[in-house]
Design a protein around this motif. Structure first.
Motif, PDB file in Angstrom:
ATOM      1  N   LYS A   1      31.166   0.430  22.557  1.00  0.00           N
ATOM      2  CA  LYS A   1      30.323  -0.597  23.472  1.00  0.00           C
ATOM      3  C   LYS A   1      29.478  -1.762  22.392  1.00  0.00           C
ATOM      4  O   LYS A   1      29.534  -2.818  22.661  1.00  0.00           O
ATOM      5  CB  LYS A   1      29.556   0.235  24.158  1.00  0.00           C
ATOM      6  CG  LYS A   1      28.760  -0.391  24.928  1.00  0.00           C
ATOM      7  CD  LYS A   1      29.401  -0.972  26.260  1.00  0.00           C
ATOM      8  CE  LYS A   1      28.224  -1.544  27.249  1.00  0.00           C
ATOM      9  NZ  LYS A   1      28.819  -2.191  28.335  1.00  0.00           N
TER      10      LYS A   1
ATOM     11  N   VAL B   1      35.011   3.127  26.285  1.00  0.00           N
ATOM     12  CA  VAL B   1      34.580   2.664  25.007  1.00  0.00           C
ATOM     13  C   VAL B   1      33.615   3.924  24.452  1.00  0.00           C
ATOM     14  O   VAL B   1      32.925   4.452  25.460  1.00  0.00           O
ATOM     15  CB  VAL B   1      33.717   1.538  24.703  1.00  0.00           C
ATOM     16  CG1 VAL B   1      34.929   0.350  24.884  1.00  0.00           C
ATOM     17  CG2 VAL B   1      32.781   1.390  25.870  1.00  0.00           C
TER      18      VAL B   1
ATOM     19  N   GLU C   1      30.511  -5.533  22.531  1.00  0.00           N
ATOM     20  CA  GLU C   1      29.322  -6.510  23.093  1.00  0.00           C
ATOM     21  C   GLU C   1      29.141  -7.561  21.843  1.00  0.00           C
ATOM     22  O   GLU C   1      28.945  -8.763  22.215  1.00  0.00           O
ATOM     23  CB  GLU C   1      28.220  -5.657  23.268  1.00  0.00           C
ATOM     24  CG  GLU C   1      28.008  -5.032  24.398  1.00  0.00           C
ATOM     25  CD  GLU C   1      28.403  -5.713  25.919  1.00  0.00           C
ATOM     26  OE1 GLU C   1      28.075  -6.854  25.954  1.00  0.00           O
ATOM     27  OE2 GLU C   1      28.620  -4.976  26.728  1.00  0.00           O
TER      28      GLU C   1
ATOM     29  N   LYS D   1      35.021  -2.456  27.886  1.00  0.00           N
ATOM     30  CA  LYS D   1      33.586  -2.252  27.363  1.00  0.00           C
ATOM     31  C   LYS D   1      32.577  -2.040  28.639  1.00  0.00           C
ATOM     32  O   LYS D   1      31.629  -1.474  28.545  1.00  0.00           O
ATOM     33  CB  LYS D   1      33.114  -3.802  26.770  1.00  0.00           C
ATOM     34  CG  LYS D   1      32.967  -5.070  27.694  1.00  0.00           C
ATOM     35  CD  LYS D   1      32.277  -6.249  26.602  1.00  0.00           C
ATOM     36  CE  LYS D   1      32.173  -7.312  27.606  1.00  0.00           C
ATOM     37  NZ  LYS D   1      31.400  -7.265  28.339  1.00  0.00           N
ATOM     38  N   ASP D   2      32.812  -2.742  29.617  1.00  0.00           N
ATOM     39  CA  ASP D   2      31.851  -2.316  31.049  1.00  0.00           C
ATOM     40  C   ASP D   2      32.283  -1.271  31.782  1.00  0.00           C
ATOM     41  O   ASP D   2      31.292  -0.326  32.391  1.00  0.00           O
ATOM     42  CB  ASP D   2      32.008  -3.573  31.878  1.00  0.00           C
ATOM     43  CG  ASP D   2      31.478  -4.969  31.121  1.00  0.00           C
ATOM     44  OD1 ASP D   2      30.393  -4.767  30.447  1.00  0.00           O
ATOM     45  OD2 ASP D   2      32.027  -5.819  31.324  1.00  0.00           O
TER      46      ASP D   2
END
Length: 140
Positions: free
Chosen positions: A96, A91, A100, A42-43
């Motif tokens: 994303k 992502v 999150e 995700k990051d």
């Protein structure tokens, strides 16, 4: 406490955590494996080989998971400019947002498994869980 009793308690703790995690994932229409994959990238994009190792999966199993998650429009494979043989996974914008949301729910709701403990015991559990993860999960 006997070693066997301790092992039994860890099995049940693992089961409680997995059930809670699976419930949160299902509420977001994801399998636990898909949610874990999304949260892992995700990051920032991750190389597939390293991702397989960090998730404890074979490359083939990861590839199949990525295929299924890619069909949902949540992840995408990316070739590295300096070496086209290296594939990274990132992502999509939708992935994303979903990653999150799942991550926020998990970090909010998973600690509730300890809600029956007094405050000191919850702090001890947090300290011990942190120490275990820090000792086992090495930074990439």
């Amino acid at each position: 406490m006997a070693h066997q009793d301790y092992g039994d308690k860890l099995v049940w703790l693992s089961t409680l955590i997995q059930r809670r995690y699976a419930q949160i994932c299902a509420e977001h229409d994801l399998t636990p494996a898909q949610a874990t994959l999304l949260c892992a990238v995700k990051d920032a994009p991750e190389q597939m080989a390293g991702l397989a190792a960090s998730l404890g999966m074979t490359r083939n199993a990861l590839s199949q998971l990525v295929d299924r998650t890619e069909r949902l429009g949540l992840v995408r494979r990316e070739s590295r400019e300096h070496d086209r043989r290296i594939t990274a996974l990132g992502v999509t914008p939708a992935g994303k947002v979903l990653a999150e949301a799942v991550y926020a729910e998990v970090t909010k709701r998973l600690p509730a498994i300890a809600e029956g403990l007094d405050l000191d015991d919850r702090h001890h559990l947090e300290r011990i869980a942190t120490a275990i993860v820090d000792a086992v999960v090495k930074p990439a």
